[in-house]
Design an enzyme around this catalytic site. Structure first.
Site, mmCIF file in Angstrom:
data_model
loop_
_atom_site.group_PDB
_atom_site.id
_atom_site.type_symbol
_atom_site.label_atom_id
_atom_site.label_comp_id
_atom_site.label_asym_id
_atom_site.label_seq_id
_atom_site.Cartn_x
_atom_site.Cartn_y
_atom_site.Cartn_z
ATOM 1 N N CYS A 128 31.909 40.009 44.997
ATOM 2 C CA CYS A 128 33.076 39.188 45.310
ATOM 3 C C CYS A 128 33.328 39.311 46.809
ATOM 4 O O CYS A 128 33.657 40.395 47.298
ATOM 5 C CB CYS A 128 34.257 39.706 44.490
ATOM 6 S SG CYS A 128 35.781 38.825 44.806
ATOM 7 N N CYS A 135 45.232 35.336 54.114
ATOM 8 C CA CYS A 135 45.174 33.957 53.631
ATOM 9 C C CYS A 135 46.422 33.255 54.139
ATOM 10 O O CYS A 135 47.502 33.835 54.127
ATOM 11 C CB CYS A 135 45.144 33.957 52.099
ATOM 12 S SG CYS A 135 44.940 32.305 51.385
ATOM 13 N N CYS A 139 50.441 32.107 47.620
ATOM 14 C CA CYS A 139 50.600 32.117 46.164
ATOM 15 C C CYS A 139 51.440 33.342 45.793
ATOM 16 O O CYS A 139 51.144 34.454 46.235
ATOM 17 C CB CYS A 139 49.243 32.149 45.492
ATOM 18 S SG CYS A 139 48.214 30.747 46.000
ATOM 19 N N CYS A 142 49.914 36.695 44.345
ATOM 20 C CA CYS A 142 48.684 37.221 44.956
ATOM 21 C C CYS A 142 49.010 38.160 46.104
ATOM 22 O O CYS A 142 49.773 37.818 47.012
ATOM 23 C CB CYS A 142 47.832 36.064 45.457
ATOM 24 S SG CYS A 142 46.394 36.562 46.408
ATOM 25 N N GLY A 194 41.209 35.244 51.057
ATOM 26 C CA GLY A 194 41.127 33.999 51.802
ATOM 27 C C GLY A 194 40.869 32.770 50.957
ATOM 28 O O GLY A 194 40.472 32.856 49.791
ATOM 29 N N GLU A 195 41.140 31.622 51.552
ATOM 30 C CA GLU A 195 40.883 30.330 50.902
ATOM 31 C C GLU A 195 39.590 29.771 51.512
ATOM 32 O O GLU A 195 39.604 29.298 52.659
ATOM 33 C CB GLU A 195 42.077 29.397 51.131
ATOM 34 C CG GLU A 195 41.834 27.943 50.757
ATOM 35 C CD GLU A 195 41.213 27.746 49.377
ATOM 36 O OE1 GLU A 195 41.812 28.177 48.381
ATOM 37 O OE2 GLU A 195 40.105 27.176 49.299
ATOM 38 N N SER A 226 35.733 29.744 44.702
ATOM 39 C CA SER A 226 37.040 29.561 44.071
ATOM 40 C C SER A 226 38.038 29.013 45.085
ATOM 41 O O SER A 226 38.187 29.549 46.177
ATOM 42 C CB SER A 226 37.544 30.908 43.532
ATOM 43 O OG SER A 226 38.874 30.777 43.069
ATOM 44 N N SER A 248 41.798 27.639 41.002
ATOM 45 C CA SER A 248 42.941 28.469 40.600
ATOM 46 C C SER A 248 44.029 27.553 40.069
ATOM 47 O O SER A 248 44.876 27.092 40.819
ATOM 48 C CB SER A 248 43.451 29.259 41.811
ATOM 49 O OG SER A 248 42.459 30.157 42.223
ATOM 50 N N PHE A 249 43.990 27.293 38.791
ATOM 51 C CA PHE A 249 44.859 26.282 38.206
ATOM 52 C C PHE A 249 46.247 26.850 37.905
ATOM 53 O O PHE A 249 47.246 26.408 38.452
ATOM 54 C CB PHE A 249 44.193 25.714 36.948
ATOM 55 C CG PHE A 249 44.586 24.292 36.688
ATOM 56 C CD1 PHE A 249 44.206 23.289 37.560
ATOM 57 C CD2 PHE A 249 45.343 23.946 35.579
ATOM 58 C CE1 PHE A 249 44.569 21.967 37.336
ATOM 59 C CE2 PHE A 249 45.705 22.626 35.345
ATOM 60 C CZ PHE A 249 45.317 21.644 36.224
ATOM 61 N N HIS A 250 46.289 27.807 36.999
ATOM 62 C CA HIS A 250 47.448 28.681 36.805
ATOM 63 C C HIS A 250 48.730 28.072 36.253
ATOM 64 O O HIS A 250 49.675 28.805 35.962
ATOM 65 C CB HIS A 250 47.815 29.426 38.095
ATOM 66 C CG HIS A 250 46.712 30.237 38.693
ATOM 67 N ND1 HIS A 250 45.766 30.890 37.953
ATOM 68 C CD2 HIS A 250 46.405 30.503 39.993
ATOM 69 C CE1 HIS A 250 44.924 31.520 38.763
ATOM 70 N NE2 HIS A 250 45.283 31.293 40.000
ATOM 71 N N ASN A 325 47.020 41.019 37.487
ATOM 72 C CA ASN A 325 46.863 42.358 38.039
ATOM 73 C C ASN A 325 48.084 42.674 38.880
ATOM 74 O O ASN A 325 48.299 42.053 39.919
ATOM 75 C CB ASN A 325 45.592 42.434 38.887
ATOM 76 C CG ASN A 325 44.345 42.284 38.037
ATOM 77 O OD1 ASN A 325 44.182 42.978 37.039
ATOM 78 N ND2 ASN A 325 43.481 41.350 38.403
ATOM 79 N N CYS A 368 40.998 41.318 40.981
ATOM 80 C CA CYS A 368 41.348 40.011 41.533
ATOM 81 C C CYS A 368 42.772 39.968 42.060
ATOM 82 O O CYS A 368 43.707 40.321 41.351
ATOM 83 C CB CYS A 368 41.284 38.971 40.422
ATOM 84 S SG CYS A 368 39.876 37.935 40.539
HETATM 85 N N1 SAH Z 1 41.805 31.687 47.597
HETATM 86 C C1 SAH Z 1 40.923 31.398 46.534
HETATM 87 C C2 SAH Z 1 39.967 32.532 46.194
HETATM 88 C C3 SAH Z 1 40.522 33.935 46.171
HETATM 89 S S1 SAH Z 1 41.592 34.408 44.860
HETATM 90 C C4 SAH Z 1 41.700 30.980 45.324
HETATM 91 O O1 SAH Z 1 42.900 31.146 45.303
HETATM 92 O O2 SAH Z 1 41.089 30.443 44.396
HETATM 93 C C5 SAH Z 1 40.556 34.656 43.442
HETATM 94 C C6 SAH Z 1 41.294 34.466 42.110
HETATM 95 O O3 SAH Z 1 42.190 35.549 41.836
HETATM 96 C C7 SAH Z 1 42.156 33.223 42.114
HETATM 97 O O4 SAH Z 1 42.029 32.513 40.908
HETATM 98 C C8 SAH Z 1 43.528 33.795 42.253
HETATM 99 O O5 SAH Z 1 44.497 32.889 41.824
HETATM 100 C C9 SAH Z 1 43.432 35.023 41.411
HETATM 101 N N2 SAH Z 1 44.492 36.004 41.642
HETATM 102 C C10 SAH Z 1 45.197 36.194 42.775
HETATM 103 N N3 SAH Z 1 46.087 37.208 42.604
HETATM 104 C C11 SAH Z 1 45.934 37.673 41.355
HETATM 105 C C12 SAH Z 1 46.532 38.730 40.615
HETATM 106 N N4 SAH Z 1 47.442 39.522 41.167
HETATM 107 N N5 SAH Z 1 46.116 38.927 39.346
HETATM 108 C C13 SAH Z 1 45.146 38.157 38.807
HETATM 109 N N6 SAH Z 1 44.523 37.162 39.479
HETATM 110 C C14 SAH Z 1 44.911 36.912 40.726
HETATM 111 FE FE1 SF4 Z 2 45.193 32.711 49.134
HETATM 112 FE FE2 SF4 Z 2 43.830 32.481 46.828
HETATM 113 FE FE3 SF4 Z 2 45.660 34.431 47.165
HETATM 114 FE FE4 SF4 Z 2 46.460 31.910 46.934
HETATM 115 S S1 SF4 Z 2 45.396 33.133 45.353
HETATM 116 S S2 SF4 Z 2 47.208 33.401 48.448
HETATM 117 S S3 SF4 Z 2 44.823 30.827 47.985
HETATM 118 S S4 SF4 Z 2 43.750 34.211 48.292
#
Ligand code: SAH
Ligand code: SF4
Length: 391
Positions: A128, A135, A139, A142, A194-195, A226, A248-250, A325, A368
């Protein structure tokens, strides 16, 4: 909602000072390497062949010392050593979890840090990797999104993460040895910090190097990018990288997604789905992975599951359910196992794979969304960071 409203606040973007001195060969495309060799005095007629030779040494054999490039003349090797370097980001710490997950804290130019996580499984090993320091998106679930210092990684720093993991796993081929078909590092996911689609060119160039058949040679089917939903870059990803896509739909309503993934205010669910619908065809990939973090009482109801099925109708998809997480100070709780199973069941019965992701490396904060550099975790104040970054 004002479509132009800023979706990020309070972020410091670090201007990147290019390190002075010899040029790093890592991270250059074949064309860029060719130009660099010609500029260093290589005859144009020979340049393509030299690129091929050097490329193999660096990316197939993992060689870092020009002296070992034995199919090049001695004085040519000396010229290379004089004008170029082969440099990876530096591993500052390496932690190994009880479950075998490895987490590397990696220092890049300028003293900034990113995290890289290696996850061994029975049939594969997934790395990974990160695409940015921090970033710019915020979100709300995150941990990386709470980090305020941001800079794009260079292509060298991105592909360098794959190379340093291969170093640590001892996985460069040995001359004369039989071909190893079962790689420890078989898959790469751009799911670290990061994105990736906010650093498109560097991510693309790095992945092209990782996929090059004369080097690291990872199949594009074993690379998953992702994104949180940077809609205009999704078509480009299909055309210019062609890797697997995860999104990252959520959430299943714009209202909830606006709160969880604020980029949704700029590119709402309907726009995102339009872009996703054409992705598999253009990229010639099989299906999109929908990532869905399970947040207690926020997005985990039966109604959400049913709405999700309706939304993704017609898109070849797999729904990856991620138990949230938790991190210190996080504003959400993980949904209960029963709730997650029930949600998964509804989706599964509608005909979609709905695996529940097992959190890995929790004891070393490697899961993650928990990634954040150590320096940032200990951060005292924004002013202090700005000062340290020389801003
Ligand atoms: N920025 C990109 C890639 C990095 S995040 C993105 O957002 O897709 C990788 C994955 O972990 C994403 O699906 C993100 O939403 C998820 N994620 C972020 N924080 C999390 C957390 N605390 N618990 C579980 N998944 C999380
Ligand atoms: Fe950035 Fe992905 Fe975290 Fe959103 S989930 S803050 S896009 S790293």
């Amino acid at each position: 909602m004002d479509a132009k409203a800023p979706i990020t606040q309070d972020v410091l973007t670090i201007p990147r000072k290019l390190p002075e001195g010899p040029q790093n060969l890592i991270g250059l495309s074949r064309d860029q390497m060719r130009d660099a060799l010609i500029a260093a005095g290589t005859a144009e007629k020979q340049a393509k062949m030299r690129v091929g030779q050097i490329w193999q040494w660096i990316y197939h054999w993992g060689v870092r010392d020009f002296a070992e490039m034995t199919n090049l003349a001695k004085d040519y090797r000396a010229m290379l050593a004089d004008q170029f370097v082969i440099e990876l980001p530096e591993v500052v710490t390496r932690q190994v979890s009880g479950d075998g997950t490895r987490k590397y804290l990696v220092r890049i130019a300028g003293g900034h840090e990113v995290e890289v996580v290696y996850i061994p499984e029975t049939d594969r090993g997934t790395l990974c990797i990160s695409s940015q320091v921090g970033c710019t998106l915020t979100c709300s679930f995150c941990h990386t999104g709470t980090q305020k210092l941001v800079r794009n990684l260079t292509a060298a720093e991105i592909v360098g993460q794959v190379m340093l993991a291969r170093d640590d796993l001892g996985e460069w081929p040995v001359p004369g040895a039989p071909k190893d078909e079962t790689r420890l590092l078989s898959n790469v996911v751009l799911m670290g910090m990061g994105e990736p689609l906010y650093n498109f060119e560097n991510v693309r160039d790095a992945m092209k190097i990782a996929m090059d058949p004369e080097g690291i040679s990872l199949s594009r089917r074993r690379i998953t990018l992702s994104t949180s939903g940077v809609v205009p870059e999704i078509a480009r990803t299909a055309q210019e990288i062609g890797c697997q896509l995860a999104v990252s739909f959520h959430a299943t309503t714009d209202d909830v997604r606006d709160r969880l993934v604020p980029i949704n205010k700029r590119w709402p669910i309907a726009d995102l789905l339009d872009a996703l619908r054409v992705y598999p065809k253009v990229s010639n990939s099989e299906r999109i992975t929908f990532e869905y973090v399970m947040l207690d009482g926020v997005n985990d109801s039966d109604e959400d599951a049913h709405r999700l099925i309706k939304l993704i109708e017609g898109i070849p998809a797999k729904i990856n359910l991620i138990p949230f997480n938790e991190w210190p100070g996080a504003p959400y709780k993980r949904s209960s196992n029963n709730r997650i199973r029930k949600f998964a069941d509804i989706i599964y019965k509608a005909g979609y794979a709905s695996p529940i992701r097992t959190p890995r490396g929790e004891d070393i904060m490697a899961a993650c969304g928990q990634l954040k550099s150590a320096t940032e975790r200990e951060r005292k104040s924004k002013a202090q960071i700005a000062q340290e970054a020389g801003l």
